[in-house]
Design a protein around this motif. Structure first.
Motif, mmCIF file in Angstrom:
data_model
loop_
_atom_site.group_PDB
_atom_site.id
_atom_site.type_symbol
_atom_site.label_atom_id
_atom_site.label_comp_id
_atom_site.label_asym_id
_atom_site.label_seq_id
_atom_site.Cartn_x
_atom_site.Cartn_y
_atom_site.Cartn_z
ATOM 1 N N GLU B 53 0.827 -1.202 0.000
ATOM 2 C CA GLU B 53 0.000 0.000 0.000
ATOM 3 C C GLU B 53 0.868 1.262 0.000
ATOM 4 N N ARG B 54 2.026 1.184 0.668
ATOM 5 C CA ARG B 54 2.926 2.344 0.647
ATOM 6 C C ARG B 54 3.377 2.662 -0.782
ATOM 7 N N ILE B 55 3.490 1.621 -1.604
ATOM 8 C CA ILE B 55 3.914 1.827 -3.003
ATOM 9 C C ILE B 55 2.731 2.259 -3.863
ATOM 10 N N ARG B 59 3.834 6.732 -1.691
ATOM 11 C CA ARG B 59 4.753 7.144 -0.622
ATOM 12 C C ARG B 59 6.129 6.502 -0.791
ATOM 13 N N ARG B 60 6.181 5.448 -1.602
ATOM 14 C CA ARG B 60 7.452 4.771 -1.845
ATOM 15 C C ARG B 60 7.482 4.371 -3.311
ATOM 16 N N GLY B 61 8.668 4.439 -3.949
ATOM 17 C CA GLY B 61 8.807 3.989 -5.336
ATOM 18 C C GLY B 61 8.669 2.480 -5.430
ATOM 19 N N PHE B 62 8.500 1.969 -6.648
ATOM 20 C CA PHE B 62 8.309 0.532 -6.821
ATOM 21 C C PHE B 62 9.564 -0.235 -6.425
ATOM 22 N N VAL B 63 9.394 -1.230 -5.575
ATOM 23 C CA VAL B 63 10.434 -2.244 -5.340
ATOM 24 C C VAL B 63 9.765 -3.602 -5.475
ATOM 25 N N ARG B 64 10.554 -4.597 -5.841
ATOM 26 C CA ARG B 64 9.968 -5.915 -6.096
ATOM 27 C C ARG B 64 9.568 -6.613 -4.802
ATOM 28 N N LEU B 65 8.675 -7.581 -4.959
ATOM 29 C CA LEU B 65 8.091 -8.215 -3.776
ATOM 30 C C LEU B 65 9.129 -8.948 -2.932
ATOM 31 N N ASP B 66 10.162 -9.521 -3.541
ATOM 32 C CA ASP B 66 11.217 -10.159 -2.730
ATOM 33 C C ASP B 66 11.773 -9.192 -1.679
ATOM 34 N N VAL B 67 11.858 -7.921 -2.033
ATOM 35 C CA VAL B 67 12.370 -6.905 -1.101
ATOM 36 C C VAL B 67 11.365 -6.661 0.024
ATOM 37 N N ARG B 151 5.249 -2.566 -13.142
ATOM 38 C CA ARG B 151 5.684 -1.696 -12.041
ATOM 39 C C ARG B 151 4.489 -1.109 -11.282
ATOM 40 N N SER B 152 3.577 -2.013 -10.923
ATOM 41 C CA SER B 152 2.389 -1.607 -10.166
ATOM 42 C C SER B 152 1.887 -2.830 -9.425
#
Lengths: 233, 233
Positions: B53-55, B59-67, B151-152
Motif C-alpha cells: 500500500e505504501r507503493i 509514498r514509496r517507489g516501486f520495489v519488487r516483492l522479494d524486497v 511496475r504496479s
C-alpha cells in the motif's frame, strides 16, 4: 578466474533460434506469389537495425518491435511496388514474425537445457511476439526477457543487464547464446558468459561475418544440441 | 453483449495456485521448530498488503516483492522473538516464496489450459520469484506478467491493463483467474473476464470472505480442473 556457475541461458532469437528468412519467403510464396520472397525478407530485415537505432539514440521513445516491423513492412511493400493490401492483410503479414519456424535442433535443445537452467529469450522482439512465437513452436521458455521488459534494444547494456536483474542474477551467472558475434561482444562487455554457434543459412549468400566464432566465447558449439551437451544436458 | 473469445488466462498465484500458508509452516517446522509455523506464516502474510500500500499510494517507489517480503520477514522474526539468524539464513527463509507448493489440481489444470490459451501469472510476485516458483513446481507458464513488468501492485488498474497490453490483447480477451473476489472485482472493472474457484484452506479458520463467489463472475468453478473443463480443455 574461473567462471561462475551459470543459472540462466538468455537466447538471441531471430537467426539464432528461428529462420526468419526462410519462414518469411515461404509465407510470401502463398500471400504474394509474384514477389521474390527471399529478396523481400532480406529487404524487410534490412530496415530492422536503422529503425531501432532511432530509439537507441534517443531520437524516438521506446515502441515495441511489432510497431517497427509494421512501419518497415509498409516501406518494403512500397519498395517492391506491392499495392492493394488492406489493413487486415498487412497486419496478418506483419505477424509472420510470430510464426517463424525454428531451426531443427532448437526445440529439443531447449527441452534439454530447461531441465537444468532457466531458459529465456533476450531478443529485440516484444513480449507478445515472443510469447506467440514460442507457443506456436513449442519452444519451452521459462520467462520472456529482452527488449520490451527492459525498454531498450540490444546491443544497449540495459537489455542484457536489465534481463539479468529481472532474474535477480549477477550478469556472470547468465550466459547469452547467439549466432551473432556482435551480440555476444556486447553481452560479454556487460559481464555475461557467452555461447556461440553459427547459422550459415540465416542470410544465405554474401553475409560472411558470423560464419565462425569471432572471439574466445565461453562455449563455442556446432548447434544448440551440441551446446546442451557441453552445458551438461 | 456476448463475451469476446478469451485468448489468455491471467492467474493470481498466492492462494489461488499455491498454498503459501501450508508451505511456509512446513519449512518452518524444520528451520525454526520452536515457532508456531502456521501463526508465523499468517503474521508474515499479514504485512503483505500494508507494505504494498505504501507503493500504491506513491509514498514509496516501486520495489519488487522479494524486497518487501524480506523487510516483512525481519519484522515478523522480531514479533516472534526469533534471534540469531545470519543474513544467509534469512535470505534462504525469504526465498520460501520461490518454493511454495501448488494445490493438487494446479499443474494438470495449467497443462490442459495451455494447449488452447496463453497462460501467465498476473501476480504481485516479482519476475525472479514467479520464474523459480513455476520452475520448481512444473507450472508451465508461457510468460511472466503482473506487478514487476507493469511496475504496479494489484489491485491497481495498471497491473491488469498493462499485462493485457504486453500481450497486445484488449482486456476483454483476457480472463483473470483468482480465488479472491476483490482481485476479480478489480479485473472486471478493467474490462477483463473473470474466473473464480474457492480455496477454503488458504487461510484456515476465521477468514470467510472468499468461501464463495461474491458476484456473477464469467466462470465460477470448483477448482482449476473444473475451470479447464468449462473453458473447453
Amino acid at each position: 578466474m574461473a567462471n561462475e556457475p551459470v543459472e540462466a541461458l538468455l537466447f538471441d532469437v531471430f537467426g539464432t533460434l528461428v529462420d526468419w528468412r526462410g519462414s518469411i519467403a515461404r509465407e510470401l510464396a502463398t500471400l504474394l506469389p509474384t514477389v521474390d520472397g527471399d529478396a523481400f525478407a532480406r529487404a524487410w530485415r534490412g530496415r530492422y537495425q536503422p529503425s531501432m537505432e532511432r530509439i537507441r539514440s534517443g531520437r524516438r521513445g521506446f515502441v515495441r518491435l511489432d510497431v517497427l516491423h509494421r512501419e518497415n513492412l509498409l516501406e518494403t511493400l512500397d519498395e517492391f511496388a506491392v499495392t492493394g493490401l488492406n489493413d487486415e492483410e498487412i497486419d496478418h503479414l506483419n505477424r509472420v514474425w510470430h510464426r517463424l519456424a525454428p531451426w531443427p535442433d532448437v526445440v529439443e535443445g531447449l527441452m534439454r537445457l530447461r531441465k537444468k537452467y532457466i531458459v529465456a529469450p533476450c531478443s529485440n522482439g516484444n513480449v507478445a511476439l515472443m510469447t506467440r512465437l514460442a507457443k506456436n513452436n513449442g519452444m519451452p521458455f521459462d520467462v520472456i526477457l529482452g527488449a520490451e521488459p527492459t525498454r531498450s534494444y540490444k546491443p544497449m547494456r540495459e537489455t542484457y543487464l536489465g534481463s539479468a536483474d529481472l532474474l535477480d542474477l549477477p550478469p556472470g551467472r547468465c550466459m547469452m547464446v547467439a549466432a551473432h558475434n556482435s551480440d555476444l561482444a556486447a553481452a560479454r562487455d556487460c559481464g555475461l558468459q557467452t555461447g556461440f554457434f553459427a547459422r550459415p543459412e540465416e542470410y544465405g549468400d554474401g553475409h560472411d561475418e558470423d560464419r565462425e566464432a569471432g572471439a574466445d566465447w565461453t562455449i563455442i558449439a556446432c548447434d544448440l544440441l551440441d551446446l546442451a551437451e557441453r552445458m551438461g544436458c
